[in-house]
Write a protein that holds these residues in place. Structure first.
Motif, PDB file in Angstrom:
ATOM      1  N   LEU A   6       8.458  -0.426  -6.472  1.00 15.78           N
ATOM      2  CA  LEU A   6       7.112  -0.177  -6.980  1.00 15.78           C
ATOM      3  C   LEU A   6       6.540  -1.476  -7.532  1.00 15.78           C
ATOM      4  O   LEU A   6       7.119  -2.087  -8.430  1.00 15.78           O
ATOM      5  N   GLU A   7       5.400  -1.883  -6.964  1.00 12.28           N
ATOM      6  CA  GLU A   7       4.710  -3.087  -7.421  1.00 12.28           C
ATOM      7  C   GLU A   7       3.325  -2.707  -7.932  1.00 12.28           C
ATOM      8  O   GLU A   7       2.963  -1.533  -7.968  1.00 12.28           O
ATOM      9  N   GLU A   8       2.537  -3.713  -8.297  1.00 11.84           N
ATOM     10  CA  GLU A   8       1.248  -3.459  -8.940  1.00 11.84           C
ATOM     11  C   GLU A   8       0.294  -2.662  -8.049  1.00 11.84           C
ATOM     12  O   GLU A   8      -0.443  -1.809  -8.526  1.00 11.84           O
ATOM     13  N   ASN A   9       0.312  -2.948  -6.753  1.00  9.07           N
ATOM     14  CA  ASN A   9      -0.668  -2.329  -5.856  1.00  9.07           C
ATOM     15  C   ASN A   9      -0.064  -1.418  -4.802  1.00  9.07           C
ATOM     16  O   ASN A   9      -0.805  -0.826  -4.010  1.00  9.07           O
ATOM     17  N   SER A  10       1.258  -1.307  -4.750  1.00  9.64           N
ATOM     18  CA  SER A  10       1.861  -0.503  -3.694  1.00  9.64           C
ATOM     19  C   SER A  10       3.278  -0.065  -4.066  1.00  9.64           C
ATOM     20  O   SER A  10       3.898  -0.634  -4.970  1.00  9.64           O
ATOM     21  N   MET A  11       3.749   0.940  -3.350  1.00 12.39           N
ATOM     22  CA  MET A  11       5.148   1.339  -3.413  1.00 12.39           C
ATOM     23  C   MET A  11       5.705   1.267  -1.988  1.00 12.39           C
ATOM     24  O   MET A  11       5.132   1.857  -1.061  1.00 12.39           O
ATOM     25  N   SER A  12       6.809   0.550  -1.825  1.00 14.13           N
ATOM     26  CA  SER A  12       7.433   0.386  -0.511  1.00 14.13           C
ATOM     27  C   SER A  12       8.834   0.975  -0.540  1.00 14.13           C
ATOM     28  O   SER A  12       9.447   1.097  -1.601  1.00 14.13           O
ATOM     29  N   TYR A  13       9.329   1.338   0.647  1.00  7.81           N
ATOM     30  CA  TYR A  13      10.727   1.760   0.715  1.00  7.81           C
ATOM     31  C   TYR A  13      11.406   1.092   1.901  1.00  7.81           C
ATOM     32  O   TYR A  13      10.805   0.845   2.939  1.00  7.81           O
ATOM     33  N   PHE A  14      12.673   0.745   1.685  1.00  7.35           N
ATOM     34  CA  PHE A  14      13.477  -0.009   2.633  1.00  7.35           C
ATOM     35  C   PHE A  14      14.709   0.808   3.021  1.00  7.35           C
ATOM     36  O   PHE A  14      15.091   1.742   2.322  1.00  7.35           O
ATOM     37  N   LYS A  15      15.329   0.429   4.114  1.00  2.00           N
ATOM     38  CA  LYS A  15      16.568   1.093   4.518  1.00  2.00           C
ATOM     39  C   LYS A  15      17.659   0.822   3.505  1.00  2.00           C
ATOM     40  O   LYS A  15      18.510   1.670   3.220  1.00  2.00           O
ATOM     41  N   SER A  16      17.671  -0.386   2.960  1.00  3.02           N
ATOM     42  CA  SER A  16      18.622  -0.728   1.900  1.00  3.02           C
ATOM     43  C   SER A  16      18.022  -1.825   1.043  1.00  3.02           C
ATOM     44  O   SER A  16      16.994  -2.415   1.388  1.00  3.02           O
ATOM     45  N   ASP A  17      18.676  -2.128  -0.065  1.00  4.45           N
ATOM     46  CA  ASP A  17      18.177  -3.183  -0.951  1.00  4.45           C
ATOM     47  C   ASP A  17      18.427  -4.571  -0.379  1.00  4.45           C
ATOM     48  O   ASP A  17      18.000  -5.569  -0.964  1.00  4.45           O
ATOM     49  N   LEU A  18      19.106  -4.656   0.757  1.00  7.39           N
ATOM     50  CA  LEU A  18      19.372  -5.947   1.394  1.00  7.39           C
ATOM     51  C   LEU A  18      18.282  -6.320   2.396  1.00  7.39           C
ATOM     52  O   LEU A  18      18.187  -7.476   2.811  1.00  7.39           O
ATOM     53  N   ASP A  19      17.474  -5.338   2.808  1.00  5.79           N
ATOM     54  CA  ASP A  19      16.428  -5.593   3.798  1.00  5.79           C
ATOM     55  C   ASP A  19      15.238  -6.298   3.161  1.00  5.79           C
ATOM     56  O   ASP A  19      14.893  -6.062   2.001  1.00  5.79           O
ATOM     57  N   PRO A  73       9.978  -3.805   4.631  1.00  6.93           N
ATOM     58  CA  PRO A  73      10.003  -2.372   4.301  1.00  6.93           C
ATOM     59  C   PRO A  73       9.804  -1.501   5.533  1.00  6.93           C
ATOM     60  O   PRO A  73       9.188  -1.923   6.522  1.00  6.93           O
ATOM     61  N   LEU A  74      10.328  -0.279   5.457  1.00  9.67           N
ATOM     62  CA  LEU A  74      10.067   0.689   6.514  1.00  9.67           C
ATOM     63  C   LEU A  74       8.623   1.166   6.437  1.00  9.67           C
ATOM     64  O   LEU A  74       8.007   1.481   7.459  1.00  9.67           O
ATOM     65  N   ARG A  75       8.099   1.207   5.213  1.00  9.51           N
ATOM     66  CA  ARG A  75       6.709   1.610   5.025  1.00  9.51           C
ATOM     67  C   ARG A  75       6.224   1.158   3.657  1.00  9.51           C
ATOM     68  O   ARG A  75       7.007   1.094   2.710  1.00  9.51           O
ATOM     69  N   MET A  76       4.935   0.850   3.586  1.00 12.49           N
ATOM     70  CA  MET A  76       4.309   0.487   2.319  1.00 12.49           C
ATOM     71  C   MET A  76       3.192   1.488   2.047  1.00 12.49           C
ATOM     72  O   MET A  76       2.359   1.766   2.927  1.00 12.49           O
ATOM     73  N   ILE A  77       3.176   2.046   0.840  1.00 13.76           N
ATOM     74  CA  ILE A  77       2.162   3.028   0.449  1.00 13.76           C
ATOM     75  C   ILE A  77       1.226   2.377  -0.564  1.00 13.76           C
ATOM     76  O   ILE A  77       1.630   2.119  -1.707  1.00 13.76           O
ATOM     77  N   PRO A  78      -0.016   2.067  -0.186  1.00 15.66           N
ATOM     78  CA  PRO A  78      -0.961   1.500  -1.157  1.00 15.66           C
ATOM     79  C   PRO A  78      -1.243   2.515  -2.261  1.00 15.66           C
ATOM     80  O   PRO A  78      -1.480   3.698  -1.995  1.00 15.66           O
ATOM     81  N   LEU A  79      -1.235   2.059  -3.487  1.00 18.95           N
ATOM     82  CA  LEU A  79      -1.464   2.976  -4.609  1.00 18.95           C
ATOM     83  C   LEU A  79      -2.886   3.530  -4.622  1.00 18.95           C
ATOM     84  O   LEU A  79      -3.136   4.604  -5.172  1.00 18.95           O
ATOM     85  N   LYS A  80      -3.813   2.812  -3.989  1.00 19.56           N
ATOM     86  CA  LYS A  80      -5.200   3.296  -3.948  1.00 19.56           C
ATOM     87  C   LYS A  80      -5.327   4.559  -3.095  1.00 19.56           C
ATOM     88  O   LYS A  80      -6.319   5.282  -3.189  1.00 19.56           O
ATOM     89  N   GLU A  81      -4.310   4.825  -2.248  1.00 14.68           N
ATOM     90  CA  GLU A  81      -4.342   6.023  -1.414  1.00 14.68           C
ATOM     91  C   GLU A  81      -3.658   7.223  -2.079  1.00 14.68           C
ATOM     92  O   GLU A  81      -3.665   8.331  -1.537  1.00 14.68           O
ATOM     93  N   VAL A  82      -3.015   6.997  -3.234  1.00 18.18           N
ATOM     94  CA  VAL A  82      -2.278   8.066  -3.909  1.00 18.18           C
ATOM     95  C   VAL A  82      -3.230   8.883  -4.778  1.00 18.18           C
ATOM     96  O   VAL A  82      -3.949   8.344  -5.613  1.00 18.18           O
ATOM     97  N   HIS A  83      -3.243  10.198  -4.569  1.00 23.52           N
ATOM     98  CA  HIS A  83      -4.100  11.089  -5.345  1.00 23.52           C
ATOM     99  C   HIS A  83      -3.346  11.794  -6.476  1.00 23.52           C
ATOM    100  O   HIS A  83      -3.927  12.130  -7.492  1.00 23.52           O
ATOM    101  N   LYS A  84      -2.051  12.022  -6.260  1.00 30.24           N
ATOM    102  CA  LYS A  84      -1.314  12.817  -7.250  1.00 30.24           C
ATOM    103  C   LYS A  84       0.173  12.472  -7.202  1.00 30.24           C
ATOM    104  O   LYS A  84       0.749  12.257  -6.140  1.00 30.24           O
ATOM    105  N   VAL A  85       0.792  12.418  -8.394  1.00 29.89           N
ATOM    106  CA  VAL A  85       2.243  12.239  -8.535  1.00 29.89           C
ATOM    107  C   VAL A  85       2.723  13.289  -9.517  1.00 29.89           C
ATOM    108  O   VAL A  85       2.253  13.343 -10.652  1.00 29.89           O
ATOM    109  N   GLN A  86       3.651  14.127  -9.090  1.00 30.62           N
ATOM    110  CA  GLN A  86       4.089  15.207  -9.973  1.00 30.62           C
ATOM    111  C   GLN A  86       5.458  15.733  -9.553  1.00 30.62           C
ATOM    112  O   GLN A  86       5.924  15.469  -8.450  1.00 30.62           O
ATOM    113  N   GLU A  87       6.078  16.460 -10.481  1.00 28.59           N
ATOM    114  CA  GLU A  87       7.327  17.140 -10.171  1.00 28.59           C
ATOM    115  C   GLU A  87       7.031  18.194  -9.114  1.00 28.59           C
ATOM    116  O   GLU A  87       6.053  18.933  -9.216  1.00 28.59           O
TER     117      GLU A  87
END
Length: 336
Positions: free
Chosen positions: A217-230, A233-247
């Motif tokens: 998780l960075e200032e403007n996006s959240m990315s996910y990788f196959k491992s911490d060695l890569d 990223p497999l995909r980057m999600i811009p935070l400006k596109e996020v509408h909701k975060v919840q349980e």
């Protein structure tokens, strides 16, 4: 931190020295099942492994005599504790000091055996019965007496450590790439823009299968990788596109503990953390990053309302509120 799952078992990740005196600790997912009377560990959470995958190792609770802090025994191993089981000592590493305390207490509580107290008359009678045995010659037998859970128990000369997996399978599992293990060692979070990082389990978009991924998780996006060695990223999600975060409200349907969802314009991401604390930590970090990004100055036509704990942010101002804590963040847009 260990947590209680839907089957009332205590679960969580720990590092274990599987080969005695090797000094090499491997990360495993532990399940303390008091109903079955066992402590078992897997390569990962069984929910994320193929159906029918057997455990890497197991230990009967009746074999455990004591669980204690092992800082003095293993000074180089941080947050280390030891499980004494017959002729073998199992050294494990917790994630932090509180995690160590919680596991030691849980294991000692699970292995505690309560013995009824004898009355004074019964105690004297038992002592008198024992005198002839003390005075007479001792018989040679192929059994020995051990203190298991604080109670003298006659057992076989050698206590066997239960391994339900065949040796070839264990060796094959040990040789797996580090990228498939939930280690927290590879990618250093040294960039000042990194807000939070770590492993979680994510549901796939097409096959709907669950895979462990390294999230950043960075200032403007959240990315996910196959491992911490890569590096890519497999995909980057811009935070400006996020509408909701919840349980996640569908966690019961999905039969997943510690599940939260990230709702974007195009897709809902279902993510499972390793513990309730981690889940709430991710929700809070994501929510805070989104609010910081959409703060005052970003757009005069945007009004964002966020409440987490007892603080609201409205038009960029902090307002104290008596609203109950919530794990949900909603954004409303009005254009004038």
């Amino acid at each position: 931190m260990p947590y209680v799952d839907r089957q009332n078992r205590i679960c969580g990740f720990l590092d274990i020295e599987e080969n005695e005196n090797s000094g090499k600790f491997l990360r495993r997912y532990f399940i303390l099942d008091t109903q079955q009377g066992s402590l078992v560990w897997y390569m990962d959470n069984p929910q994320n492994l193929p159906v029918g995958t057997v455990c890497v190792g197991s230990l009967k609770l009746t074999y455990i005599s004591k669980v204690s802090d092992a800082t003095k025994l293993r000074p180089k191993a941080e947050f280390c504790f030891v499980i004494n089981a017959g002729m073998r000592k199992f050294f494990l590493q917790a994630n932090d000091q509180q995690d160590l305390v919680d596991w030691v207490n849980a294991l000692n509580k699970a292995t505690k055996i309560t013995v009824p107290k004898l009355s004074d008359g019964q105690q004297n009678s038992e002592n008198q019965k024992a005198l002839p045995d003390v005075a007479g010659p001792k018989k040679q037998v192929s059994y020995k007496t051990e203190i298991i859970g604080g109670v003298p128990i006659v057992t076989q000369t050698q206590v066997n450590f239960t391994r339900e997996c065949s040796e070839p399978r264990i060796r094959e599992a040990m040789q797996r790439s580090h990228s498939q293990l939930p280690y927290f060692l590879g990618r250093p979070a040294q960039d000042h823009n990194v807000i939070k990082s770590g492993y979680c389990v994510k549901q796939g978009a097409v096959m709907r299968n669950w895979k462990r991924r390294y999230f950043l998780l960075e200032e403007n996006s959240m990315s996910y990788f196959k491992s911490d060695l890569d590096k890519e990223p497999l995909r980057m999600i811009p935070l400006k596109e996020v509408h909701k975060v919840q349980e996640c409200k569908q966690s019961d349907i999905m039969m997943r503990d510690n599940l939260f969802e990230v709702v974007t314009t195009s897709r809902t991401f279902y993510i499972q953390a390793d513990s309730p604390e981690e889940m709430h930590s991710w929700i809070k970090a994501l929510s805070g990053a989104i609010v910081a990004q959409r703060g005052p100055g970003r757009s005069a036509a945007t009004v964002s309302i966020f409440h987490y704990g007892t603080t609201q942010i409205h038009h960029g101002r902090n307002i104290t509120s008596s609203l109950p804590p919530t794990n949900e963040i909603d954004f409303f847009f009005f254009f004038f």
